[in-house]
Design an enzyme around this catalytic site. Structure first.
Site, mmCIF file in Angstrom:
data_model
loop_
_atom_site.group_PDB
_atom_site.id
_atom_site.type_symbol
_atom_site.label_atom_id
_atom_site.label_comp_id
_atom_site.label_asym_id
_atom_site.label_seq_id
_atom_site.Cartn_x
_atom_site.Cartn_y
_atom_site.Cartn_z
ATOM 1 N N LYS A 198 3.752 -3.157 -6.957
ATOM 2 C CA LYS A 198 5.162 -2.947 -7.315
ATOM 3 C C LYS A 198 6.102 -3.591 -6.307
ATOM 4 C CE LYS A 198 8.754 -1.555 -9.463
ATOM 5 N NZ LYS A 198 9.141 -2.345 -10.672
ATOM 6 N N TRP B 89 -3.604 -2.010 -1.563
ATOM 7 C CA TRP B 89 -3.550 -3.269 -2.327
ATOM 8 C C TRP B 89 -4.015 -4.302 -1.322
ATOM 9 C CZ3 TRP B 89 -0.020 -7.586 -1.884
ATOM 10 C CH2 TRP B 89 -0.172 -8.517 -2.907
ATOM 11 N N GLU C 82 2.935 -11.328 -16.673
ATOM 12 C CA GLU C 82 2.451 -10.306 -15.728
ATOM 13 C C GLU C 82 1.865 -9.078 -16.406
ATOM 14 O OE1 GLU C 82 5.259 -8.543 -13.017
ATOM 15 O OE2 GLU C 82 6.890 -8.795 -14.392
ATOM 16 N N HIS D 198 11.805 -33.813 -22.508
ATOM 17 C CA HIS D 198 11.475 -34.596 -21.297
ATOM 18 C C HIS D 198 10.041 -34.348 -20.850
ATOM 19 C CE1 HIS D 198 15.594 -35.895 -20.983
ATOM 20 N NE2 HIS D 198 16.003 -34.643 -21.105
ATOM 21 N N CYS E 294 0.841 -1.202 0.000
ATOM 22 C CA CYS E 294 0.000 0.000 0.000
ATOM 23 C C CYS E 294 0.874 1.249 0.000
ATOM 24 C CB CYS E 294 -0.849 -0.006 1.253
ATOM 25 S SG CYS E 294 -1.737 -1.548 1.422
ATOM 26 N N ASN F 172 0.307 0.231 6.311
ATOM 27 C CA ASN F 172 0.879 -0.613 5.266
ATOM 28 C C ASN F 172 1.543 -1.782 5.976
ATOM 29 O OD1 ASN F 172 1.954 -1.710 2.977
ATOM 30 N ND2 ASN F 172 3.720 -0.345 2.941
ATOM 31 N N GLY F 173 1.162 -3.013 5.612
ATOM 32 C CA GLY F 173 1.761 -4.192 6.244
ATOM 33 C C GLY F 173 0.644 -5.141 6.682
ATOM 34 N N ARG G 231 2.065 1.363 -6.438
ATOM 35 C CA ARG G 231 2.330 0.341 -5.406
ATOM 36 C C ARG G 231 1.106 -0.505 -5.106
ATOM 37 N NH1 ARG G 231 6.335 2.346 -1.582
ATOM 38 N NH2 ARG G 231 5.140 1.399 0.084
ATOM 39 N N LYS H 215 7.689 -11.734 -17.682
ATOM 40 C CA LYS H 215 7.292 -10.436 -18.250
ATOM 41 C C LYS H 215 5.993 -10.574 -19.028
ATOM 42 C CE LYS H 215 9.046 -7.808 -16.465
ATOM 43 N NZ LYS H 215 9.758 -8.540 -15.500
ATOM 44 N N GLU I 280 12.761 -15.231 -17.187
ATOM 45 C CA GLU I 280 12.367 -13.826 -16.987
ATOM 46 C C GLU I 280 11.457 -13.375 -18.119
ATOM 47 O OE1 GLU I 280 12.097 -11.577 -14.977
ATOM 48 O OE2 GLU I 280 12.020 -9.723 -16.140
HETATM 49 C C1 AGP Z 1 8.784 -8.336 -11.620
HETATM 50 O O1 AGP Z 1 8.387 -7.792 -12.874
HETATM 51 C C2 AGP Z 1 7.688 -8.268 -10.596
HETATM 52 N N1 AGP Z 1 7.203 -6.955 -10.419
HETATM 53 C C3 AGP Z 1 8.057 -8.965 -9.310
HETATM 54 O O2 AGP Z 1 8.328 -10.311 -9.638
HETATM 55 C C4 AGP Z 1 9.293 -8.411 -8.567
HETATM 56 O O3 AGP Z 1 10.457 -8.660 -9.308
HETATM 57 C C5 AGP Z 1 9.414 -9.150 -7.220
HETATM 58 O O4 AGP Z 1 8.252 -8.867 -6.488
HETATM 59 C C6 AGP Z 1 10.650 -8.758 -6.427
HETATM 60 O O5 AGP Z 1 10.600 -7.395 -6.125
HETATM 61 P P1 AGP Z 1 11.943 -6.672 -5.556
HETATM 62 O O6 AGP Z 1 12.984 -6.789 -6.624
HETATM 63 O O7 AGP Z 1 11.528 -5.264 -5.297
HETATM 64 O O8 AGP Z 1 12.344 -7.407 -4.322
#
Ligand code: AGP
Length: 609
Positions: A604, A75, A489, A505, A2, A101-102, A27, A486, A482
Site C-alpha cells: 500500500k 513486504w 495493478e 505515431h 511492512c 520497517n525500512g 501494507r 488501475k 490512471e
Molecule cells: C496506486 O493504485 C498504487 N497503489 C501506487 O501507485 C500509489 O499511488 C503510489 O505508490 C503512491 O503512493 P502515495 O500516494 O501513498 O504516495
C-alpha cells in the site's frame, strides 16, 4: 512497506499484536511473526511465511502468558519471503528481539564488522544486523538503553523499529528514522504501530514519533529521547481523526469496492468548509500561513508516484488553465537525480495518499536546500510528508486500505481543483461556474456509481484480453494513464495509457481484433479529434470501449460498448471518469477472482526507494 505492532499493558500482549497486524496486512503481506516476553521473563518468537490468518492458530497454541510483545507483517526488500527471513529477528543469544520497517543501507558493513566479532547470521535480511548490533553495544555499555542508543546512531538508511529484550522485561523500546511509528496512549497500556489503523481500536490519543526519536515505554510511562543528541523530548499528544467505522468493511466484499463507492462522500469531505459557493470563495486553511508567498511564484513542480503522479498531471492542466502558472509534474523517483535549476520562487508540491512514500520523501528532502516553499497534498494526517512540508491541504479521504488507490485519487484531484481556483484569485472566467459544479459533483459521482451494473456487463467480455490501450486528450489524458494503472495493478493485464493523438505515431501498429482500446471521449474542445483517433482504431478492427458524455449520439455508431457519464465541466471530468475507470478495472479483477485488496508483488505504501 511492512507493518509493525507493539504492545505493553495488562492484556494478553499477543492478542493485541496479532489483531493489530491484521489491520496492517494491506501494507505488506508475504510473511509475519510475533515475539513476546512471558511471565517468566523468557523470550519467545513465533513466525512464518504467509498471512496473519495462518499465524493466528500458532500463536493461540504456543504463546505464553505475556504483557509485552511485538509483531510484524513483511513486504520483502532483502531476502525471500520465508520463515527464516520473517521478522522478528533476534541476536545470537536470543534475548533481544527486533521488528523493522525500512532499509538499513549500511547493513553489509555492520554485518562484516559483527562477523569479525564472532556474530553469526542466518537470514538474508538487512534487519538481522540490528539485534546483534544492539547486543554488541550493550555488552560495552553501562545500561541496555545506552547500548541501544549507540546502535541506533550506527544505522544508516530508513528505519522504524520496535525492540523487546529479556534484560528489560517490562519495557518496550521503539525508534524511528524516516519511517513512520505512532504510539497509542491508553489507560496503563500502550499500542505501538507503523500506522494508526492498528491503534484506533484501542485509543485515539497518540504520539507520532519523529526522526531520531527513541521511545522507552513501560506500562505506566512513556519517555522519548532524541537518540542522536541523547536529549529527552516531551511527547506531543495528538488526537487521531480516523474513525473506526470508516475502516470497517461494512457490507462490501473488499475495501477497494467500498472505497470506490465512497466517491460522493470523498468529494464532500475534500470540499467541506473550503468551497463557499454563495460567497464565491475558496478557503484553504492549510495554506493561510503561506498565502503571501503564493502571490510571488514563478513555477510549480509537482512530485509524486503512481496514482498520485497522475493526479498531479490533472493538477498541471488545472493550475495552468485556471491560475495561469507554469507547472511541471515529475516522478519523485526521477526528481531526486535531476540536476535542474530551481529558483526560490518555485514551489515544490508533493502529492501522497500515505504520506510515507520514500521516493516522495526523498524529493522533499532534496528540495530542502533549494530554499523554496514545500507544500503537500496528503491524506494521512501527521504522516512524514505532511510533517516535512511548510504547509498543505489534507485530502480528508479517510483510511484507504486497498492497495489500489481509488478514493484518494478522487480526493487529490478535488483538492488540486481547489488549489488551482485559490491560486486564480477568482480571476478566471470559469471560477464561479466551477465553484457551483463542485457542489454538484457528489450527486454526479453517485450517478456514475449507478452505472456499475452496465460497466460490469461490458467489462467481463474483456476479462481474458492480454493487452489494453487507454486513450484520452486534454484532461482525459492523465485519466487514461490512471485507468491503465488501475487495470494493471489489480487484474495483472498489460495496459498502457496514451495521449489519443499519439496513436498514429506508433501504437496503432499494435491494434488488431485482440487488442482492445478504452477511449475517453467525453465532451471537450478536443472531442472531434478524439473521435478521429477512435475511427483510426475501428478501421483496424480494434475492439473499442468508449466512455462519453450523456447525450452524445455520435459515438453510438462506433461501438456497442458505450459507457455514458453525466455531463460536467472539462475541469471536473477527471473525477467522474476516474470512478468509471476504477469500476472497469475492479470488475475485470473480480471476474478473474483475484485478491483485489492485496495485488501480488505490491504494497500500500512504498517506504523503500
Ligand atoms: C496506486 O493504485 C498504487 N497503489 C501506487 O501507485 C500509489 O499511488 C503510489 O505508490 C503512491 O503512493 P502515495 O500516494 O501513498 O504516495
Amino acid at each position: 512497506m511492512c507493518g509493525i505492532v507493539g504492545y505493553i499493558g495488562p492484556k494478553q500482549a499477543t492478542d493485541v499484536v496479532v489483531k493489530g497486524l491484521s489491520a496492517l496486512e494491506y501494507r505488506g503481506y508475504d510473511s509475519v511473526g510475533v515475539a513476546l516476553i512471558d511471565q517468566n521473563q523468557t523470550g519467545q518468537v513465533i513466525k512464518q511465511a504467509g498471512r496473519v490468518e495462518n499465524l493466528k492458530p500458532l500463536v493461540k497454541q504456543q504463546a505464553g502468558k505475556s504483557q509485552l510483545a511485538i509483531g510484524h507483517t513483511r513486504w520483502a526488500t532483502h531476502g525471500l519471503p520465508n520463515s527464516v527471513n520473517a521478522h522478528p529477528h533476534s541476536n545470537n543469544a536470543k534475548d533481544i528481539f527486533v521488528v523493522h520497517n525500512g532499509i538499513i543501507e549500511n547493513y553489509q558493513e555492520i554485518k562484516d564488522r559483527l562477523t569479525e566479532h564472532g556474530y553469526k547470521f542466518y537470514s538474508d535480511t538487512d534487519t538481522e544486523v540490528i539485534p546483534n548490533l544492539i547486543d554488541y553495544y550493550t555488552a560495552r555499555s553501562k545500561t541496555f538503553l545506552a547500548g541501544l542508543k549507540a546502535a541506533l546512531n550506527d544505522l544508516r538508511g530508513a528505519f522504524a523499529i520496535a525492540v523487546i529484550t529479556t534484560r528489560e522485561p517490562t519495557t518496550l523500546f521503539a525508534a524511528r528514522f524516516s519511517s513512520p511509528l505512532v504510539i497509542g496512549v491508553g489507560n496503563n497500556e500502550y499500542v505501538l504501530a507503523s500506522d494508526p489503523n492498528a491503534i484506533m481500536a484501542h485509543t485515539k490519543d497518540v504520539v507520532f514519533l519523529e526522526d531520531n526519536d527513541l521511545a522507552v515505554i513501560n506500562q505506566t510511562s512513556l519517555k522519548i529521547i532524541d537518540f542522536s543528541r541523547s536529549m529527552p523530548k516531551k511527547p506531543k499528544l495528538e488526537l487521531l481523526d480516523y474513525d473506526q467505522e470508516q475502516a470497517a468493511l461494512g457490507h462490501f466484499p473488499n475495501f477497494m469496492l467500498k472505497e470506490i463507492y465512497e466517491a460522493p462522500q470523498t468529494i464532500r469531505a475534500a470540499t467541506r468548509g473550503r468551497v463557499l459557493a454563495d460567497q464565491g470563495i475558496i478557503k484553504l486553511g492549510g495554506l493561510e500561513s503561506v498565502n503571501k508567498q503564493l502571490n510571488h511564484i514563478d513555477r510549480i513542480v509537482i512530485v509524486a508516484c503512481g496514482t498520485s503522479y497522475y493526479a498531479g498531471l490533472v493538477g498541471e492542466y488545472l493550475i495552468e488553465e485556471l491560475a495561469n502558472i507554469p507547472v511541471e509534474v515529475q516522478l519523485a523517483s526521477e526528481f531526486k537525480y535531476r540536476k535542474e535549476p530551481f529558483s526560490r520562487a518555485t514551489i515544490l508540491l508533493a502529492i501522497s495518499q500515505s504520506g510515507e512514500t520514500a521516493d516522495t520523501i526523498a524529493a522533499l528532502e532534496k528540495a530542502k536546500d533549494f530554499g523554496c516553499l514545500r507544500l503537500g497534498v496528503v491524506n494521512a494526517i501527521g504522516s512524514t510528508i505532511a510533517r516535512l512540508t511548510d504547509a498543505g491541504v489534507y485530502t480528508h479521504a479517510g483510511a484507504e486500505r486497498a492497495v489500489a488507490s481509488t478514493k484518494a485519487f478522487i480526493a487529490q484531484v478535488t483538492v488540486l481543483t481547489l488549489i488551482a481556483l485559490h491560486l486564480s484569485k477568482g480571476e478566471n472566467k470559469d471560477y464561479r461556474k466551477l465553484l457551483n459544479e463542485l457542489s454538484l459533483l457528489p450527486q454526479k459521482a453517485a450517478a456514475v456509481l449507478e452505472q456499475a451494473p452496465e460497466i460490469k456487463r461490458i467489462t467481463i467480455k474483456y476479462m481474458d484480453k492480454q493487452d489494453f490501450f487507454f486513450i484520452g486528450r486534454g484532461y482525459n489524458y492523465p485519466c487514461a494513464l490512471e485507468g491503465a494503472l488501475k487495470l494493471k495493478e489489480i487484474s495483472y493485464i498489460h495496459a498502457e495509457g496514451y495521449a489519443a493523438g499519439e496513436m498514429k505515431h506508433g501504437p496503432l501498429a499494435l491494434i488488431d481484433k485482440d487488442f482492445p482500446t478504452l477511449a475517453l471521449a467525453t465532451d471537450s474542445n478536443e472531442l472531434a479529434k478524439t473521435i478521429s483517433n477512435i475511427e483510426e482504431i475501428k478501421t483496424r478492427n480494434g475492439p473499442l470501449i468508449i466512455m462519453a458524455s450523456a447525450g452524445n449520439k455520435k459515438v453510438a455508431s462506433l461501438t456497442d460498448d458505450l459507457i455514458y457519464l453525466p455531463k460536467t465541466m472539462e475541469q471536473t471530468q477527471p473525477i467522474l471518469s476516474a470512478i468509471a475507470l476504477q469500476l472497469f478495472a475492479y470488475y475485470i479483477a473480480e471476474a478473474k477472482q483475484l485478491d483485489i485488496d492485496h495485488p501480488r508483488n505490491l504494497a500500500k505504501s512504498v517506504t523503500v526507494e
